[in-house]
Design an enzyme around this catalytic site. Structure first.
Site, PDB file in Angstrom:
ATOM      1  N   THR A  73     -66.981 -71.628  31.114  1.00 54.28           N
ATOM      2  CA  THR A  73     -65.809 -70.743  31.059  1.00 54.28           C
ATOM      3  C   THR A  73     -66.248 -69.284  31.088  1.00 54.28           C
ATOM      4  OG1 THR A  73     -64.573 -72.402  29.825  1.00 54.28           O
ATOM      5  CG2 THR A  73     -63.773 -70.131  29.682  1.00 54.28           C
ATOM      6  N   SER A 198     -73.030 -75.322  33.003  1.00 50.91           N
ATOM      7  CA  SER A 198     -72.773 -75.551  31.586  1.00 50.91           C
ATOM      8  C   SER A 198     -73.602 -76.738  31.107  1.00 50.91           C
ATOM      9  CB  SER A 198     -71.281 -75.836  31.393  1.00 50.91           C
ATOM     10  OG  SER A 198     -71.019 -76.112  30.043  1.00 50.91           O
ATOM     11  N   ALA A 199     -74.396 -76.518  30.055  1.00 53.92           N
ATOM     12  CA  ALA A 199     -75.354 -77.541  29.620  1.00 53.92           C
ATOM     13  C   ALA A 199     -74.702 -78.844  29.152  1.00 53.92           C
ATOM     14  CB  ALA A 199     -76.235 -76.976  28.495  1.00 53.92           C
ATOM     15  N   HIS A 200     -73.531 -78.737  28.529  1.00 49.75           N
ATOM     16  CA  HIS A 200     -72.965 -79.969  27.924  1.00 49.75           C
ATOM     17  C   HIS A 200     -72.417 -80.941  28.953  1.00 49.75           C
ATOM     18  CE1 HIS A 200     -68.475 -79.304  27.922  1.00 49.75           C
ATOM     19  NE2 HIS A 200     -68.835 -78.043  28.061  1.00 49.75           N
ATOM     20  N   THR A 236     -76.872 -61.829  20.589  1.00 49.29           N
ATOM     21  CA  THR A 236     -78.112 -62.515  20.219  1.00 49.29           C
ATOM     22  C   THR A 236     -78.212 -63.842  20.960  1.00 49.29           C
ATOM     23  OG1 THR A 236     -78.032 -61.493  18.063  1.00 49.29           O
ATOM     24  CG2 THR A 236     -79.401 -63.467  18.255  1.00 49.29           C
ATOM     25  N   CYS A 330     -51.158 -80.283  27.650  1.00 49.26           N
ATOM     26  CA  CYS A 330     -50.058 -80.364  26.701  1.00 49.26           C
ATOM     27  C   CYS A 330     -49.652 -78.934  26.354  1.00 49.26           C
ATOM     28  CB  CYS A 330     -50.524 -81.115  25.465  1.00 49.26           C
ATOM     29  SG  CYS A 330     -49.180 -81.600  24.399  1.00 49.26           S
TER      30      CYS A 330
HETATM   31  C1  LIG Z   1     -66.101 -78.182  31.859  1.00 47.41           C
HETATM   32  C2  LIG Z   1     -65.827 -77.279  33.007  1.00 47.41           C
HETATM   33  C3  LIG Z   1     -65.745 -75.899  32.829  1.00 47.41           C
HETATM   34  C4  LIG Z   1     -65.831 -75.253  31.486  1.00 47.41           C
HETATM   35  O1  LIG Z   1     -67.127 -75.284  30.976  1.00 47.41           O
HETATM   36  P1  LIG Z   1     -67.370 -74.993  29.403  1.00 47.41           P
HETATM   37  O2  LIG Z   1     -68.843 -74.950  29.266  1.00 47.41           O
HETATM   38  O3  LIG Z   1     -66.748 -76.137  28.684  1.00 47.41           O
HETATM   39  O4  LIG Z   1     -66.714 -73.691  29.106  1.00 47.41           O
HETATM   40  C5  LIG Z   1     -65.526 -75.118  33.955  1.00 47.41           C
HETATM   41  N1  LIG Z   1     -65.418 -75.657  35.171  1.00 47.41           N
HETATM   42  C6  LIG Z   1     -65.491 -76.983  35.383  1.00 47.41           C
HETATM   43  C7  LIG Z   1     -65.380 -77.513  36.766  1.00 47.41           C
HETATM   44  C8  LIG Z   1     -65.696 -77.836  34.309  1.00 47.41           C
HETATM   45  O5  LIG Z   1     -65.749 -79.157  34.509  1.00 47.41           O
END
Ligand SMILES: *Cc1c(COP(=O)(O)O)cnc(C)c1O
Length: 387
Positions: A73, A198-200, A236, A330
């Site tokens: 994001t 995004s790492a997660h 940081t 929602c």
């Molecule tokens: C999950 C996702 C995001 C947001 O990433 P976050 O690390 O959760 O902020 C943005 N774009 C796409 C396509 C995603 O799947």
């Protein structure tokens, strides 16, 4: 999660235990600020730079072109806001099937007098490079289009779009959050000027990501503060997170083929099983043949009546310990149909009957028949057997 089946990997993934192991020393031991000049600070700094080099190497970038952020994001916001601020141009192009982390900053920019063009997508969810070319004008600062769609898995022709942008002298950002770590993402092969990750989403920690900024691109820092990240992102550094992200991407890159082969098999088994049991009552959305190998987005039709209530199906699957998702947001209590499915031209009822199974490397082939059995049983209950 014993006896539970997690199929929401496009929302987030479980951390790989090897990633946790790599991160642990940076909580209790090497906890110093990576910008401090003392010995432990330098040790943290080295760990950050090693991670930056790994990540840059995997996507074909220079380490100095990687800015660590809090996730996808922030990276999207920083790319869009940063280019608009630096170029002083007044037009941005995106599509109506993007993630809200692109659509909402574009909408806010529009409130501040920036023109925006929301390109249509075809029925699979794809943007055409010809439409991008036609939309570019003298005031266009940036084109932002995602690589893999998070709801339906459709892949945009990023290299073609990038070529159009380059020949028109327009900067190009791609939200590659769903593709990094799953399929090859190389900044020169794709031709992007900016990309978000995004790492997660690839078995790393939550709350850390990166923005790739091609060297020399017009861009202004979006998050101002200290002089971290070569003055491009104050704050940081999240040292354990950054270390974890580097480890996670390294694993994802070296195990890409085996993960893909495994997950692709699960996807085909799931689609085949649902089709065998439900026939024409199930409809697959997006681009199931050519799209990402982990996403199955489907809608369900009740032959005699209206489309099935996807929200109800989701709740029933949840009760059975099968965790999946839908694209609906929602908003103030009212459940709305997914903007992505509507952008594909899917009727409102069918869009509201959709659910997304997003598979990952931790899913097993034994889980697939259970998902199919439960889904069928719930649907038969919901429609009094009339499928
Ligand atoms: C999950 C996702 C995001 C947001 O990433 P976050 O690390 O959760 O902020 C943005 N774009 C796409 C396509 C995603 O799947």
């Amino acid at each position: 999660m014993q006896n539970k089946i997690y199929t929401d990997n496009a929302a987030t993934t479980a951390m790989d235990p090897r990633v946790l192991d790599a991160m642990l020393p940076y909580f209790l031991d090497v906890y110093a600020n990576a910008n401090s000049a003392h010995q432990p600070g330098r040790q943290a700094h080295v760990a950050v730079e090693e991670s930056r080099e790994k990540i840059a190497g995997i996507i074909g970038a220079e380490p100095a072109e990687i800015v660590f952020t809090s996730g996808g994001t922030e990276s999207n916001n920083a790319a869009i806001g940063g280019v608009l601020a630096a170029t002083g141009k007044s037009h941005v192009i995106t599509s109506n099937a993007e993630h809200h982390a692109v659509l909402h900053p574009v909408a806010s920019a529009a409130n501040r007098g920036i023109d925006s063009t929301l390109l249509p997508v075809d029925q699979t969810g794809k943007v055409s490079a010809a439409d991008v070319a036609a939309a570019i004008g003298p005031h266009t600062a940036l084109v932002s289009l995602m690589h893999g769609n998070n709801e339906v898995g459709t892949l945009n022709p990023i290299d073609e779009i990038a070529a159009v942008c380059r020949s028109n002298g327009v900067l190009f950002h791609s939200d590659t959050v769903q593709t990094v770590g799953k399929i090859p993402v190389h900044v020169d092969a794709l031709g992007v000027d900016f990309l978000s990750m995004s790492a997660h989403k690839f078995y790393g920690p939550k709350g850390v990501g990166a923005l790739y900024i091609r060297s020399g691109s017009a861009w202004k820092p979006w998050m101002e503060g200290g002089s971290q990240e070569r003055r491009r992102r104050g704050g940081t550094l999240n040292v354990p997170g950054i270390v974890g992200m580097g480890k996670a991407l390294e694993l994802a890159a070296s195990e890409m083929l085996e993960n893909r082969t495994h997950v692709e098999k699960l996807k085909h088994a799931l689609m085949q099983g649902l089709t065998e049991r439900l026939g024409t009552a199930v409809q697959f959305n997006g681009d199931p043949q050519n799209g990402l190998f982990n996403i199955v987005n489907c809608s369900f039709v009740h032959p005699a009546e209206r489309a099935i209530d996807g929200e109800m199906l989701l709740l029933n699957l949840d009760i059975e310990g099968i965790y999946c998702s839908n694209g609906s947001a929602c908003t103030s209590g009212a459940i709305e149909a997914s903007h992505v499915l509507l952008a594909l031209g899917i009727p409102y009822d069918m869009a509201k009957s959709s659910i997304r199974f997003s598979l990952g490397k931790n899913n097993t082939i034994d889980e697939i028949p259970l998902i199919i059995d439960k889904t069928e049983a719930i649907l038969r209950r919901m429609t009094s057997q009339k499928l």
